[in-house]
Design a protein around this motif. Structure first.
Motif, PDB file in Angstrom:
ATOM      1  N   SER A   9       0.888  -1.267  -0.006  1.00 56.16           N
ATOM      2  CA  SER A   9      -0.075   0.179   0.030  1.00 56.16           C
ATOM      3  C   SER A   9       0.871   1.214   0.153  1.00 56.16           C
ATOM      4  N   TYR A  10       1.932   1.137   0.819  1.00 54.80           N
ATOM      5  CA  TYR A  10       2.871   2.325   0.784  1.00 54.80           C
ATOM      6  C   TYR A  10       3.472   2.639  -0.419  1.00 54.80           C
ATOM      7  N   LEU A  11       3.961   1.606  -0.858  1.00 56.88           N
ATOM      8  CA  LEU A  11       4.655   1.535  -2.273  1.00 56.88           C
ATOM      9  C   LEU A  11       3.800   2.115  -3.373  1.00 56.88           C
ATOM     10  N   GLN A  12       2.599   1.612  -3.345  1.00 56.27           N
ATOM     11  CA  GLN A  12       1.605   1.929  -4.238  1.00 56.27           C
ATOM     12  C   GLN A  12       1.436   3.808  -4.360  1.00 56.27           C
ATOM     13  N   HIS A  13       1.231   4.231  -3.130  1.00 65.10           N
ATOM     14  CA  HIS A  13       0.893   5.489  -3.006  1.00 65.10           C
ATOM     15  C   HIS A  13       1.977   6.233  -3.177  1.00 65.10           C
ATOM     16  N   ALA A  14       3.117   5.825  -2.829  1.00 64.37           N
ATOM     17  CA  ALA A  14       4.318   6.613  -3.073  1.00 64.37           C
ATOM     18  C   ALA A  14       4.579   6.877  -4.561  1.00 64.37           C
ATOM     19  N   VAL A  15       4.288   5.772  -5.453  1.00 64.73           N
ATOM     20  CA  VAL A  15       4.544   6.050  -6.892  1.00 64.73           C
ATOM     21  C   VAL A  15       3.252   7.095  -7.593  1.00 64.73           C
ATOM     22  N   LEU A  16       2.146   6.874  -6.828  1.00 61.87           N
ATOM     23  CA  LEU A  16       1.058   7.650  -7.153  1.00 61.87           C
ATOM     24  C   LEU A  16       1.414   9.039  -6.797  1.00 61.87           C
ATOM     25  N   LEU A  17       2.095   9.225  -5.579  1.00 63.85           N
ATOM     26  CA  LEU A  17       2.378  10.686  -5.275  1.00 63.85           C
ATOM     27  C   LEU A  17       3.505  11.166  -6.281  1.00 63.85           C
ATOM     28  N   PHE A  31       6.781  -6.802  -6.105  1.00 63.54           N
ATOM     29  CA  PHE A  31       5.531  -6.519  -6.685  1.00 63.54           C
ATOM     30  C   PHE A  31       5.639  -6.215  -8.331  1.00 63.54           C
ATOM     31  N   PRO A  32       5.418  -7.035  -9.301  1.00 64.92           N
ATOM     32  CA  PRO A  32       5.860  -6.636 -10.701  1.00 64.92           C
ATOM     33  C   PRO A  32       4.783  -5.530 -11.371  1.00 64.92           C
ATOM     34  N   LEU A  33       3.619  -5.412 -10.645  1.00 65.35           N
ATOM     35  CA  LEU A  33       3.053  -4.231 -11.405  1.00 65.35           C
ATOM     36  C   LEU A  33       3.333  -3.099 -10.992  1.00 65.35           C
ATOM     37  N   LEU A  34       3.723  -2.734  -9.573  1.00 65.66           N
ATOM     38  CA  LEU A  34       4.392  -1.456  -9.083  1.00 65.66           C
ATOM     39  C   LEU A  34       5.698  -1.093  -9.755  1.00 65.66           C
TER      40      LEU A  34
END
Length: 554
Positions: free
Chosen positions: A90-98, A125-128
């Protein structure tokens, strides 16, 4: 601010009302989250030795205080991974989004440092990983801040070095395709960004020479196929080139040739490099581009191509015959008649693709044409000034120069050409006199190289002429750059040096026409039409390269 921003519209479990508290929390996350994750998921020795590793690691281009991803253990081996995997993702996903939404340079640089420290966790996480690479390439190609561009490229380079295959291949592909799509604009204001991105691509391709050779082969061949299609369109149009050249005569194709010239020059200069084998097809493609439409109006583009060939010749020590292509420009009739009585703005020859129809034949155009051709011809001859075959090499060049000096009606041009003829003859005579003392056969290549190295230490007429011409050209370049800054002042006014002529392009020549297209990157609408220097680029036509596909990253 608040929490819970993700996919579904759910009410946040808490709300931060104070802007100062929210800002402090964001700064804490950007600076320390990777340390918290490492303390929980990595062995103690690895989690606490980031500073020591940082001292021993190779200096990188981007920000970040952690060691390279490839030197850290796999976080999934930790017994706590099952409990922390969801919150980490969750943190990695939001970090990329940010990162993808950020525009403030200082925040982007800080976020890039955090993401570089978190690279070991992205491997899980391949998608990230794919989203991260797209976001990084977006900032690298569009950010107006130099530190942001270099920081994003530093993280891309760390991915190429630290992640398992095919990470390096995808980073190289993504960097080249992003470069090709971002470099549709030209001109003096865009050139620093083009050269910066080109240098980054070269550095990335140095990571794996074998992989670089394979990719360079594919993309140089792709350029060749594109140029061949334009040549066939030219023949189908009755041989006048009006339907074929717009797909080739634009900044995008020229900048692609520029980056491959830089890659082949940098890697091909290494001893035993296979990249040297790609010099021949690259030279052929570049010559075909320069010869597609032999018109005085498109002399600036031909000069751009010949400049690239001279750079390749200098780096690899090979002979590329460009003299006749330069002299052919003088054969287009513009020097056989007096100049037009029309005042014209001087053309920025080093940063132009074509001239306006009204400018062709004016005194300013004629003088600039001869000066640029003279400089490139002297540069080409000076590259081989110490060759043992120089006297024979320049025989046809001297004959053509004499013919043009006799045919021109402009006294100043005639004097300039005759001076060049005299200098070339003097140089050839000096080489010939030095050659009379040799005692070895032409087949003894080692002795030939030694003789040429000894000759290069001498002061000869042509090398002195080239230094003088280059110094004068650099002075003129500085004056022109200062005048451009004063004229534009960053207001985005029309720039004739970027290839857009003042006649409106009535013949459909499309100076900045796109050649490499594809769907815009998701989440980058705010940067979709911005060129490298902040001016408006051209978009919408078909591309000759495929869209950037990162599915292989899985």
């Amino acid at each position: 601010g608040g929490g819970g921003e993700g996919g579904a519209q759910t009410e946040a479990p808490y709300t931060i009302l104070s802007a100062d508290v929210f800002n402090d929390l964001m700064q804490l996350c950007v600076r320390r989250v990777h340390e918290v994750l490492a303390a929980h998921l990595l062995p103690a020795a690895d989690a606490g030795s980031g500073a020591g590793k940082g001292k021993r690691r190779k200096q990188g281009r981007g920000p970040g205080d952690s060691a390279d991803a490839g030197r850290l253990p796999d976080p999934t081996s930790s017994p706590r991974w099952a409990k922390l995997a969801a919150v980490t993702k969750s943190y990695l996903q939001h970090a990329v989004l940010l990162l993808d939404q950020m525009t403030e340079p200082a925040m982007v640089v800080a976020m890039l440092g955090q993401l570089k420290a978190l690279l070991p966790f992205f491997r899980v996480f391949p998608l990230l990983r794919k989203r991260l690479l797209r976001a990084l390439l977006g900032h690298w190609s569009t950010s107006a801040d130099l530190e942001c561009r270099l920081g994003a490229f530093g993280v891309v380079a760390a991915i190429a070095r630290g992640f398992p295959p095919p990470a390096a291949e995808l980073c190289m592909k993504g960097a080249y395709l992003t470069y090709a799509r971002a470099c549709k604009a030209g001109g003096r204001r865009a050139m620093p960004f083009v050269l910066l991105m080109s240098s980054c691509v070269v550095e990335l391709f140095k990571e794996d020479e074998e992989l670089a050779y394979a990719l360079a082969f594919v993309y140089i061949r792709q350029l060749g196929v594109h140029v061949r299609a334009a040549m066939h369109a030219k023949k189908g149009a009755g041989g006048d080139g009006r339907k074929g050249h717009p797909e080739v005569y634009n900044w995008q194709v020229l900048n692609c040739l520029r980056v491959w010239t830089a890659v082949v020059s940098a890697l091909g200069a290494l001893e035993g490099s296979r990249m040297r084998l790609l010099a021949f097809p690259l030279v052929q493609v570049t010559l075909c581009v320069s010869r597609l439409l032999p018109s005085a109006r498109y002399a600036p583009l031909r000069f751009q191509c010949i400049k690239l060939l001279n750079e390749l010749s200098r780096a690899l020590g090979i002979y590329v015959p460009v003299a006749m292509d330069l002299l052919e420009v003088l054969d287009k009739g513009v020097l056989g008649k007096p100049p037009k009585a029309l005042a014209a703005k001087p053309l920025d020859w080093p940063c132009a693709l074509r001239a306006a129809r009204a400018d062709v034949g004016t005194r300013s155009f004629q003088e600039g044409l001869v000066a640029r051709a003279h400089l490139l011809l002297v540069e080409s001859l000076a590259l081989h000034a110490h060759s043992i075959a120089f006297p024979e090499m320049v025989v046809p060049v001297v004959a053509e120069l004499a013919r043009h000096a006799k045919a021109t009606k402009i006294a100043r041009v005639q004097k300039q050409l005759r001076h060049l003829i005299n200098e070339v003859k003097r140089h050839a005579k000096a080489v010939q006199e030095a050659r009379t003392a040799v005692t070895f056969a032409p087949g003894d290549l080692e002795r030939v190289r030694q003789w040429e190295a000894a000759l290069s230490a001498r002061e000869l007429p042509l090398t002195a002429l080239y230094r003088a011409e280059l110094a004068m050209h650099e002075r003129q370049e500085r004056l022109l750059a200062e005048r451009e800054d004063m004229d534009h002042g960053g207001d985005g006014a029309d720039d004739r040096s970027d290839g857009e002529s003042s006649d409106g392009g009535g013949d459909g020549d499309g100076g900045d026409g796109p050649v490499l297209s594809g769907a815009p990157r998701k989440g980058a609408k705010r940067r979709a039409h911005a060129s490298a220097d902040g001016t408006q680029g051209v978009a919408g036509d078909e591309d000759m390269v495929m869209d950037l596909d990162l599915d292989e990253f899985d």
